[in-house]
Write an enzyme that holds these catalytic residues in place. Structure first.
Site, PDB file in Angstrom:
ATOM      1  N   ASP A 287       0.867  -1.175   0.000  1.00  0.00           N
ATOM      2  CA  ASP A 287       0.000   0.000   0.000  1.00  0.00           C
ATOM      3  C   ASP A 287       0.911   1.234   0.000  1.00  0.00           C
ATOM      4  OD1 ASP A 287      -2.122   1.694  -0.073  1.00  0.00           O
ATOM      5  OD2 ASP A 287      -3.158   0.865   1.658  1.00  0.00           O
TER       6      ASP A 287
HETATM    7  C1  BGC Z   1      -5.033   3.302   0.144  1.00  0.00           C
HETATM    8  C2  BGC Z   1      -5.226   2.265  -0.931  1.00  0.00           C
HETATM    9  C3  BGC Z   1      -5.105   2.899  -2.289  1.00  0.00           C
HETATM   10  C4  BGC Z   1      -3.751   3.551  -2.390  1.00  0.00           C
HETATM   11  C5  BGC Z   1      -3.448   4.149  -3.744  1.00  0.00           C
HETATM   12  C6  BGC Z   1      -3.803   4.160  -0.079  1.00  0.00           C
HETATM   13  O1  BGC Z   1      -3.806   5.262   0.758  1.00  0.00           O
HETATM   14  O2  BGC Z   1      -4.969   2.665   1.399  1.00  0.00           O
HETATM   15  O3  BGC Z   1      -6.466   1.643  -0.768  1.00  0.00           O
HETATM   16  O4  BGC Z   1      -5.313   1.965  -3.290  1.00  0.00           O
HETATM   17  O5  BGC Z   1      -3.670   4.574  -1.413  1.00  0.00           O
HETATM   18  O6  BGC Z   1      -4.149   5.287  -3.994  1.00  0.00           O
END
Ligand code: BGC
Length: 741
Positions: A265
């Site tokens: 993530d």
């Molecule tokens: C989130 C994810 C997301 C990623 C990319 C993160 O802050 O937890 O769910 O896909 O950002 O934008």
């Protein structure tokens, strides 16, 4: 490209080039010529132009023309002309925004959800994207956590159905096909169980609970062939998920048989330092690599350290090769080596995105996601009555969500706009009545990106007084009042945990004021999470839960208010009586002292000040018609080895209009080597009946459906007595018993 060619490509790549495939940056790191530019964030990450130019994927930008251009320039300088992968969060729609995932869960209908994913995939693909970070299949039991809106709720079975449906809808049979993109199951694992509902917080779950209730929805997505899995920010039993070798290598790869690409993530690898688990970025990079993370999203950990770690002999280059091969395989599965632009098509982007057919599906899905929580007969609306619409959501286009980053609230249809198409203007009036949040409440979203309002629009006290008195006068003159109220869209989503679960105070005040002059109130409720609704539920004559309904929200709401569509949504998450019950979910275990509300005494498992039961339970939702479900018939009271039995019940529409019921099957193992939930959803049937019509609904119950994680750690069933329920919510008492021989 053949597998042999992929291998030979890999052999030919330099170490730096291979590492480049293993990190992902945002598009803002690049200038128009696709040269890396040292923007603030890049400097902050400590990476330079060369690393930026070598990155194998980017996130967060879309647009057919732009991405075609981007790809062309990128491939010119990539040493082996390996195409770049374009990813983005297309969470509940690309340009056509469907209801939030929690609302989609409320349809109880995976086929419909699959259709929405198909449309999202088409719109994303023609806009140049190859992969999207969805579905989020985290099981959620705590309404304080803001991201419950991105999940499909508290039930393992429902989440698993939805997980597979979204993966199938996005990827189809073959990601290479036109209009398909790669899906990403997230966040592995158990991100939905943060302690006290606070985002990013510690997760402490027994291995039994993790395996039995949390892992199946990820598994369903993997079984459906998902190409990507994303790690979660949280720790799992003491170790950050992103560097958790047991979780990633043993559980995800070995046991769950995930062969695709594992991406971290956003910044999660570097965050293991703040967790107190990694010494520095180099240590974090090594641990994440050893745990099996293939792509580092948005940190310099891999870019700066992996090559050095190999050269100094700390990590085996084979780990890098394995990861890069998986990434190249994904690009190959998308057909990018033959067609690096895939479906990016500026013309199709214009005609397809938000076309009539897509809007129509968004309208139908929204209407089918609405849950009628209360109705004393005031709904559907009698159009001959004088109706006042009062509430800040009456004419508000911000009905998407913080995650609709590719959508545009300007495309949305408001309730007022939709109502003006069907209500006669002289007998209807529209008033905001109040702000969504008070002047003093400031909320931030993904600032700047899509013009999100970071705070409530300021209003002077004179203006607020005028808004209220106008609304009260209209309410006093009307036969009935429809009140569109609810959470601000910035109150739900990532990093929006709440310690209270009411609608904003200014709106509760408005509701109370209106109630003093007209008690014929229908509340239309906008929100991304279960809310505490006691007062509203006592005073309002009807409540229609509409979540954050997406682009066609206004039309769908008017369709349901007027009875053009008869509601059939069911709650995918329990609505608590009060926040003190949270986490609350229907499929709990019994205690040794189950509560007996009718028996005097204190030594029961109960609260002394509130009931144990949520205000509105999982699976609950009313219709404008009524249904009767007959007693269950079993074709055999005993399930013998290798056979299944059938449980059936007649469903009759006893009301005066046609309607749809999502009929639910629940099971309980009455005694087992580990205690079993008091009941668990195991089947759903959609039944549409005309007034007076009856249909027999059959559920086949197989031995497989009786399996669970047993005390000895194996998965299987145990002989003995079982209870089966068939009904219209998780509270149904319509049950029968059978034995597994
Ligand atoms: C989130 C994810 C997301 C990623 C990319 C993160 O802050 O937890 O769910 O896909 O950002 O934008």
């Amino acid at each position: 490209m053949t597998v042999e060619k992929l291998y030979s490509l890999l052999r030919d790549m330099s170490l730096e080039e291979k590492v480049g495939q293993m990190y992902q940056l945002m598009a803002l790191f690049y200038d128009e010529d696709m040269k890396g530019v040292l923007t603030g964030p890049a400097e902050h990450m400590g990476i330079g132009q060369e690393e930026i130019r070598m990155a194998g994927s980017i996130l967060g930008t879309a647009g057919a023309e732009q991405l075609r251009e981007f790809q062309k320039k990128y491939m010119e300088h990539q040493p082996h002309h390996i195409p770049m992968l374009f990813m983005m969060d297309v969470i509940h729609g690309m340009r056509t925004i469907f209801p939030i995932p929690l609302a989609q869960g409320a349809t109880f209908d995976p086929e419909l959800v699959e259709q929405c994913a198909e449309v999202s995939a088409k719109e994303a693909a023609v806009s140049g994207l190859h992969a999207t970070f969805t579905p989020m299949v985290d099981l959620v039991r705590d309404a304080r956590w803001g991201r419950v809106m991105e999940s499909t709720g508290e039930d393992t079975y429902l989440n698993s159905l939805m997980s597979a449906a979204v993966v199938k809808g996005l990827q189809g049979e073959d990601m290479r096909e036109w209009g398909k993109v790669c899906a990403c199951i997230k966040h592995f694992a158990a991100y939905g169980a943060p302690t006290a509902g606070r985002d990013y917080n510690t997760v402490e779950l027994s291995e039994h609970t993790l395996r039995e209730f949390y892992l199946p929805a990820y598994q369903a997505g993997i079984d459906a062939g998902v190409g990507l899995v994303m790690t979660s920010f949280n720790t799992v039993n003491g170790i950050p998920a992103t560097t958790n070798k047991w979780l990633m290598r043993k559980i995800l790869r070995e046991e769950m048989d995930f062969q695709g690409v594992l991406i971290s993530d956003y910044a999660a690898i570097a965050e293991t330092i703040a967790h107190g688990y990694s010494e520095d970025e180099k240590d974090a990079a090594r641990k994440a690599l050893e745990a099996g993370v293939d792509i580092d999203m948005m940190t310099g950990c891999y870019a700066k350290n992996l090559a050095a770690l190999v050269r100094e002999g700390t990590v085996d280059e084979k780990l890098i090769d394995d990861a890069v091969l998986r990434i190249l395989e994904l690009k190959n599965k998308l057909g990018l080596f033959e067609n690096p632009y895939k479906d990016a098509d500026p013309e199709a982007e214009k005609t397809l995105c938000l076309c009539d057919a897509h809007r129509k599906l968004a309208r139908e899905t929204a209407a089918r996601s609405f849950v009628l929580l209360k109705n004393d007969g005031i709904l559907p609306l009698d159009l001959s009555k004088k109706i006042a619409f009062i509430g800040p959501y009456t004419d508000n286009k911000n009905i998407l969500s913080t995650w609709a980053i590719t959508g545009d609230s300007g495309d949305c249809v408001t309730i007022e706009e939709a109502a003006r198409e069907v209500f006669t203007s002289e007998r209807t009036s529209f008033h905001a009545g109040s702000q969504i949040l008070g002047n003093e409440v400031h909320l931030t979203g993904f600032e700047g990106a899509h013009g999100y309002q970071a705070k409530s629009e300021y209003k002077s006290s004179e203006e607020l007084t005028r808004m209220l008195s106008e609304a009260k006068q209209a309410a006093a003159e009307a036969d009935l009042v429809v009140m569109p109220l609810g959470e601000h869209f910035l109150q739900t989503g990532e990093a929006t945990s709440r310690g209270t679960l009411g609608i904003p105070d200014v709106q509760l005040q408005l509701f109370r004021e209106i109630f003093t002059v007209n008690s014929n109130i229908v509340v239309v409720l906008f929100n991304g999470r279960p809310l505490e609704l006691r007062e509203i539920s006592e005073k309002a004559r009807a409540i229609l839960e509409v979540w954050l309904p997406g682009t066609e929200g206004g039309h769908a709401i008017v369709d349901v208010l007027t009875g053009k569509v008869n509601p059939s949504g069911k709650l995918p998450m329990s609505f608590p009586y009060s926040v003190g019950q949270v986490p609350v979910h229907y499929n709990e275990y019994a205690t040794g002292r189950p509560n007996q509300p009718d028996v005097e005494g204190r030594f029961f498992s109960k609260y002394i000040d509130i009931p144990n039961e949520p205000l509105y339970p999982f699976g609950y939702g009313l219709s404008y018609t009524s249904f009767e479900i007959s007693e269950i018939r079993l074709d055999s009271p005993v399930m013998k080895e290798g056979t299944s039995i059938t449980a059936s019940a007649g469903v009759k529409n006893t009301g005066d209009r046609s309607g749809t019921l999502m009929v639910q099957l629940y099971l309980r193992d009455l005694k087992a080597s580990v205690v079993r939930p008091v009941r668990e959803l195991k089947g759903i049937r959609r039944v549409t009946l005309a007034s007076g019509e009856t249909e027999k609904v059959n559920f086949e119950i197989s031995e497989e459906m009786l399996r669970f994680l047993r005390a000895d750690g194996t998965y299987g069933s145990e002989p003995g007595a079982f209870r089966v329920w068939i009904g219209d919510s998780s509270r149904t008492e319509n049950c029968a018993e059978f034995r597994l021989a």
